[in-house]
Enzyme design. Structure first.
Site, PDB file in Angstrom:
ATOM      1  CB  CYS A 198      -1.704  -4.988  -0.285  1.00  0.00           C
ATOM      2  SG  CYS A 198      -2.029  -4.383   1.373  1.00  0.00           S
ATOM      3  CG  ASP A 221      -1.247   4.142  -1.621  1.00  0.00           C
ATOM      4  OD1 ASP A 221      -1.536   4.321  -0.422  1.00  0.00           O
ATOM      5  OD2 ASP A 221      -0.809   3.050  -2.061  1.00  0.00           O
ATOM      6  CG  HIS A 223      -2.980   0.783  -0.783  1.00  0.00           C
ATOM      7  ND1 HIS A 223      -1.635   0.635  -0.997  1.00  0.00           N
ATOM      8  CD2 HIS A 223      -3.392  -0.356  -0.174  1.00  0.00           C
ATOM      9  CE1 HIS A 223      -1.236  -0.536  -0.531  1.00  0.00           C
ATOM     10  NE2 HIS A 223      -2.285  -1.159  -0.043  1.00  0.00           N
TER      11      HIS A 223
END
Length: 263
Positions: free
Chosen positions: A142, A199, A231
């Protein structure tokens, strides 16, 4: 949710999934330390072994919560000295942040130069414990995926870099002036990017631009895109988890680290 291994999960992550993986600490030395600049860091290493390869783990935007600590233990079970510095802690408490907007506000305050220095300190801590700096890698998830790209450009002595769905472009600010797409031409550390094709925070066209820039620069980097993965597809504690893609990507990462002499 808490257990004996760590502080639990960040509040903004929501309810913990039934898929959540828990890795015990049997056979490991684990603990928290404070790096010279004041950043806390969680480390895990086998109890037996010398000159271990190092994996620096760049935490998600959720901070140094149980998932990241578990990843460190998984790596330690594989024979790595894993260390995850909390480069967000000085600017807020991701564990207590109520939602993603609050988390983004914390992350936006962290100077990239400070984050790079913290990872330098984490690597020095590991080598001070006898780990092998000549076999060091950085991975990140992330927001930490963004940091992993930047750290690979910062520390060219690394053996490998593996960013997992890290943002490639975004707002350029005084404290965060560059993004991975801006430094593609500076990547000479072997890098394996692991991204989700579904994503919206990292559109496919931006991934394609990054791939083009890496290729134009002759960078030793590859980005693998899992077409239907969102994601956070590796985050087993969240609804975004995709078991098949996560297992495949973890296996690719392990093989890549071995191929680069890490592990």
């Amino acid at each position: 949710m808490k257990d004996k291994h760590g502080p639990g999960f960040a509040a903004a992550a929501g309810s913990v999934s039934a898929h959540t993986i828990h890795t015990d600490s049997a056979g490991l030395e684990t603990g928290l330390t404070t790096l010279p600049g004041g950043a806390p860091a969680y480390f895990a290493r086998p109890q037996v072994g010398e000159s271990l390869p190092v994996v620096l783990v760049a935490e998600e935007i959720f901070g140094l919560h149980e998932h990241i600590r578990d990843v460190a233990r998984r790596l330690a079970k594989l024979g790595f000295f894993a260390i995850a510095p909390d480069y967000l802690a000085r600017y807020g408490d991701p564990m207590a942040a109520p939602d993603i907007d609050a988390l983004r506000a914390i992350a936006a305050k962290v100077p990239d130069t400070e984050a790079m220095a913290i990872f330098d300190e984490a690597l020095a801590f590991a080598t001070g414990k006898g780990a092998d700096a000549a076999r060091a890698a950085v991975i990140g998830f992330c927001w930490g995926g963004r940091i992993a790209w930047l750290y690979a450009a910062h520390n060219r002595a690394l053996s490998a870099c593996v960013p997992w769905y890290g943002r490639l472009d975004g707002s350029h600010t005084a404290v965060q002036p560059r993004w991975p797409i801006d430094i593609a031409g500076e990547i000479d550390v072997p890098t394996l990017g692991l991204y989700g094709g579904d994503d919206p925070s990292i559109p496919r066209d931006v991934i394609a631009q990054m791939q083009d820039r890496l290729a134009a620069a002759g960078a030793p980097a590859e980005i693998i895109v899992y077409d239907d993965a969102p994601h956070g597809f590796f985050a087993d504690y969240r609804p975004s988890y995709r078991e098949r893609e996560a297992h495949d990507a973890w296996g690719r990462m392990r093989a890549f680290l071995r191929a680069q002499g890490v592990g």
